[in-house]
Motif scaffolding. Structure first.
Motif, PDB file in Angstrom:
ATOM      1  N   LEU A   1      77.969  63.102  34.131  1.00 44.21           N
ATOM      2  CA  LEU A   1      77.509  62.433  32.923  1.00 44.21           C
ATOM      3  C   LEU A   1      76.107  62.949  32.608  1.00 44.21           C
ATOM      4  N   LYS A   2      75.788  63.043  31.331  1.00 44.33           N
ATOM      5  CA  LYS A   2      74.490  63.608  30.950  1.00 44.33           C
ATOM      6  C   LYS A   2      73.324  62.710  31.339  1.00 44.33           C
ATOM      7  N   ASP A   3      73.601  61.434  31.609  1.00 46.64           N
ATOM      8  CA  ASP A   3      72.526  60.545  32.048  1.00 46.64           C
ATOM      9  C   ASP A   3      72.513  60.411  33.570  1.00 46.64           C
ATOM     10  N   VAL A   4      73.020  61.429  34.256  1.00 46.22           N
ATOM     11  CA  VAL A   4      73.104  61.413  35.712  1.00 46.22           C
ATOM     12  C   VAL A   4      71.729  61.192  36.341  1.00 46.22           C
ATOM     13  N   GLU A   5      71.719  60.466  37.449  1.00 42.55           N
ATOM     14  CA  GLU A   5      70.479  60.265  38.188  1.00 42.55           C
ATOM     15  C   GLU A   5      70.043  61.592  38.803  1.00 42.55           C
TER      16      GLU A   5
ATOM     17  N   THR B   1      79.846  62.949  28.539  1.00 45.76           N
ATOM     18  CA  THR B   1      79.597  61.512  28.493  1.00 45.76           C
ATOM     19  C   THR B   1      80.937  60.807  28.506  1.00 45.76           C
TER      20      THR B   1
ATOM     21  N   ASP C   1      76.758  72.391  29.117  1.00 46.75           N
ATOM     22  CA  ASP C   1      76.953  71.338  28.128  1.00 46.75           C
ATOM     23  C   ASP C   1      78.227  71.648  27.339  1.00 46.75           C
TER      24      ASP C   1
ATOM     25  N   VAL D   1      66.385  68.735  27.271  1.00 49.60           N
ATOM     26  CA  VAL D   1      67.317  68.540  28.389  1.00 49.60           C
ATOM     27  C   VAL D   1      67.186  69.686  29.377  1.00 49.60           C
TER      28      VAL D   1
END
Length: 222
Positions: free
Chosen positions: A106-110, A86, A55, A14
């Protein structure tokens, strides 16, 4: 002016991904990478970054403790923290805001949204997306261990109009949306928000949301 970023995440992949993304962007640079909260606090004191991407779940000291330690240090007043989370960790989001985070992602951010977030927070603005705000409100409403309502005395210093603005901020409205709702100019809306921040002694817009719900100015679900 180059914006310096400190990466705090215990997952090397990450960190590597975020580091490569930031390093490739003009005007942004990574000043340090760490794998635990205690190291994040130490690195913040050493490098004085503009923004920390923090994080939540890390060893030694978790991200919320580290965020609180950074925001409570007068010497780090210029350091802004964005907490990575998340939707499954809504309780952590609320804790992050109480700890003084300038916002959360969010950790899956674009990738484009991550870069924009860093710039927005570095410029002194809070990062509070209405979609995520609704999740935050729902999480607060569902907390079985919620503390009793505490109404800060400073709330009595707000004018009727400022209370209206505070309610709209707590509902995730932007300054432009507040201006539309109250039929005022965006500049006037921004001025009201600035005065509310000053009167309540809040660091940023995110803390206004927390204050509004903890004080019962806005009731989840109402």
């Amino acid at each position: 002016m180059t914006v310096s970023v400190l990466l705090a995440d215990d997952q090397g992949l990450v960190r590597a991904g975020f580091s490569a993304l930031i390093a490739a962007e003009d005007g942004l640079e990574v000043c340090a990478e760490v794998a635990d909260g205690a190291a994040a606090v130490a690195a913040a004191r050493e490098h004085r970054p503009d923004v920390v991407l923090m994080d939540v779940r890390m060893p030694v000291m978790d991200g919320l403790e580290a965020t609180a330690a950074i925001t409570a240090d007068p010497a780090l007043a210029g350091v802004k923290v964005i907490v990575l989370t998340t939707f499954e960790l809504d309780d952590y989001v609320f804790g992050a805001l109480r700890a003084g985070a300038a916002g959360f992602l969010l950790k899956d951010v674009e990738p484009a949204d991550l870069l924009r977030a860093v710039r927005v927070v570095a410029a002194g603005d809070a990062l509070l997306h209405p979609r995520v705000t609704r999740r935050l409100i729902a999480a607060f409403a569902a907390r079985s261990d919620a503390e009793p309502l505490v109404r800060p005395a400073a709330l009595d210093e707000l004018t009727e109009r400022e209370l209206e603005v505070l309610v709209l901020v707590a509902r995730g409205r932007s300054n432009a949306e507040i201006a539309d709702d109250l039929v005022i100019s965006p500049l006037t809306a921004k001025t009201h928000v600035s005065r509310i921040l000053m009167k309540l002694g809040a660091r940023d817009r995110t803390q206004l949301v927390v204050t509004a719900y903890e004080a019962g100015v806005v009731v989840p679900g109402a």
